[in-house]
Design a protein around this motif. Sequence first.
Motif, short mmCIF file in Angstrom:
data_model
loop_
_atom_site.label_atom_id
_atom_site.label_comp_id
_atom_site.label_asym_id
_atom_site.label_seq_id
_atom_site.Cartn_x
_atom_site.Cartn_y
_atom_site.Cartn_z
N ASP A 1 3.78 11.81 -2.72
CA ASP A 1 2.65 10.90 -2.66
C ASP A 1 1.74 11.16 -3.86
O ASP A 1 0.99 12.14 -3.88
CB ASP A 1 1.88 11.11 -1.34
CG ASP A 1 0.64 10.23 -1.24
OD1 ASP A 1 0.36 9.46 -2.19
OD2 ASP A 1 -0.07 10.32 -0.22
N SER B 1 -2.15 9.00 5.69
CA SER B 1 -1.03 8.04 5.79
C SER B 1 0.26 8.76 6.20
O SER B 1 1.15 8.13 6.78
CB SER B 1 -0.83 7.31 4.46
OG SER B 1 -0.67 8.22 3.40
N THR C 1 4.94 5.17 2.11
CA THR C 1 5.20 6.46 2.76
C THR C 1 5.85 6.24 4.12
O THR C 1 6.78 6.96 4.51
CB THR C 1 3.89 7.27 2.87
OG1 THR C 1 3.47 7.56 1.54
CG2 THR C 1 4.08 8.56 3.64
N HIS D 1 -2.42 13.30 2.79
CA HIS D 1 -3.25 12.15 3.17
C HIS D 1 -2.90 11.70 4.60
O HIS D 1 -1.77 11.88 5.05
CB HIS D 1 -3.00 11.00 2.19
CG HIS D 1 -3.86 9.81 2.41
ND1 HIS D 1 -3.45 8.72 3.15
CD2 HIS D 1 -5.13 9.54 2.01
CE1 HIS D 1 -4.43 7.82 3.18
NE2 HIS D 1 -5.45 8.29 2.49
N THR E 1 0.44 3.58 2.06
CA THR E 1 0.72 3.84 3.47
C THR E 1 2.06 3.23 3.86
O THR E 1 2.88 3.86 4.53
CB THR E 1 -0.41 3.26 4.35
OG1 THR E 1 -1.64 3.87 3.94
CG2 THR E 1 -0.18 3.52 5.82
N THR E 2 2.30 2.00 3.44
CA THR E 2 3.57 1.34 3.75
C THR E 2 4.73 2.02 3.04
O THR E 2 5.82 2.18 3.62
CB THR E 2 3.51 -0.14 3.30
OG1 THR E 2 2.34 -0.73 3.83
CG2 THR E 2 4.72 -0.91 3.78
N LYS F 1 0.02 9.12 9.89
CA LYS F 1 0.27 7.80 10.48
C LYS F 1 1.77 7.51 10.49
O LYS F 1 2.31 7.00 11.48
CB LYS F 1 -0.49 6.72 9.70
CG LYS F 1 -0.44 5.37 10.37
CD LYS F 1 -1.26 4.33 9.61
CE LYS F 1 -2.67 4.22 10.12
NZ LYS F 1 -3.38 3.04 9.57
N SER G 1 0.83 -1.20 0.00
CA SER G 1 0.00 0.00 0.00
C SER G 1 0.87 1.25 0.00
O SER G 1 2.06 1.20 0.35
CB SER G 1 -0.88 0.02 1.25
OG SER G 1 -0.05 0.14 2.39
#
Length: 465
Positions: free
Chosen positions: A265, A182, A144, A180, A141-142, A185, A139
């Motif tokens: 991103d 992410s 980033t 985002h 997210t991973t 996070k 993903s």
Amino acid sequence: MNHDELARWSKRAADWARDYHAGLRERPVRPDILPGDFRKLIEAPVPESPEPMERIFDDFTRLVPDAMTHWQHPRFFAYFPANAAPVSMLAEQLANAMAAQAMLWQTAPAANEMEALVLDWLRDGLGLPGTFTATIHDSATTATFSAVLTMREKALDYKGLTEGLSSTPRLRLYASAQTHSSVDKAARLSGIGQDNLVKIPGRANDPLYSMDPTALDDAIRADLAAGHTPAGVILATGGTSIGACDDLTACIAVAKTHGLPTHVDAAWAGSAMIAPEFRTLWQGVEQADSIVFNPHKWLGAQFDASVQFLRDPRPQIATMGLRPDYLKTQGADEVVNYNEWTLPLGRRFRALKLWFLLRAEGLSGLRQRIRNHVAWAGEARDAIAALPGFEIVTEPILSLFTFALDSDARTAALLEAVNRDGRIYLTQTTHEGRFVIRVQVGQFDCTRDDVMTIPEVLAACAARL
Ligand code: PLP
């Protein structure tokens, strides 16, 4: 189930899949169910004895599809697309059949070398310089998170990995207010802390809603003066909310002045860069250190496949890579072992679906779809603007725009009515304190008629408010 039975059931599953896709337009995009409704339908004690496959399969076809939101529905205009071209589904079946672990070159040589090839293809297809190498994550997210961990370690001279963070200086990250979640996070989970992610305000009157490069420079200078350690800048091309695109040329120049690494991103918008006319949106991207884009969003590679391009993979490998004795590659030390570039050790054979997709559709086929989506989004925008009481709040960036009625309450009521109607599916965001409805056009199978259903449904639902 043995492999003979698997072959028989696979045929049943493929036939079911064909009929499911053929019938999608007859289904509501989002099911009209409440939390807990579905579990009641399947509630049962843990099976002690084997059940016949016929019954399990029947339960699936009777119960599951009606309780799903149909992401492959041609009138799915919510969030961002999660396209799954049939050819990528086929490739997934084949990858699943081999069920290999692509963690080291020697555990899956074909997967490893195909990954390198298809990522070169994508890099070239997106118009990125040949100096970028890449890897596939699950993903964005991973990806980033990996980039932020690498920023952290570069800023700490790689001491955080061994000594921990307790005595380290206060690290600071910078991103646009449009970034985002992410990125938030990644700031949290990296130990840098969400409070140390500085959200840079937007540049005045910018139609692409870029962060203000001068404000970025001011923030970095203020942090240096305060004794903090800037670690990196995260930039957006096609932010989730309204499609914001940072001015990469100006922002990366600021980052470079301060010696900071940058990560772009482009999870959604990256796919559009296979069409040269959209590349102005990420002008300057070739100066970035890391770029993420999700072929599993707009390009058509079945979820999941998130590509991270790296100007130089060594800082990330220094951050993520471990080589215990039991993972050493026998007699071939010079090979790339992608687990050293990514978070998990075990990795799926994700390159196969990209290889199938790019070969079967060709860049030209994929490009045409994206061009159609952007053009149809523009037509839908004009038709919505012409509806009485509707206001376009943010103009299309690629195929994403937002609109609203005259009050947040009425806009929210309209959204609820539209999604209960079921013919289309839209979602919301907040823009400058206002509740707005997002429209993104990008589903692989949608037609112009599907897209023009949006103003039709909006007009009908607004009349009933
Ligand atoms: N970045 C952007 C701009 C996104 O739109 C999204 C998801 O929609 C993400 C990151 C997170 O993507 P993923 O679900 O692959 O983690």
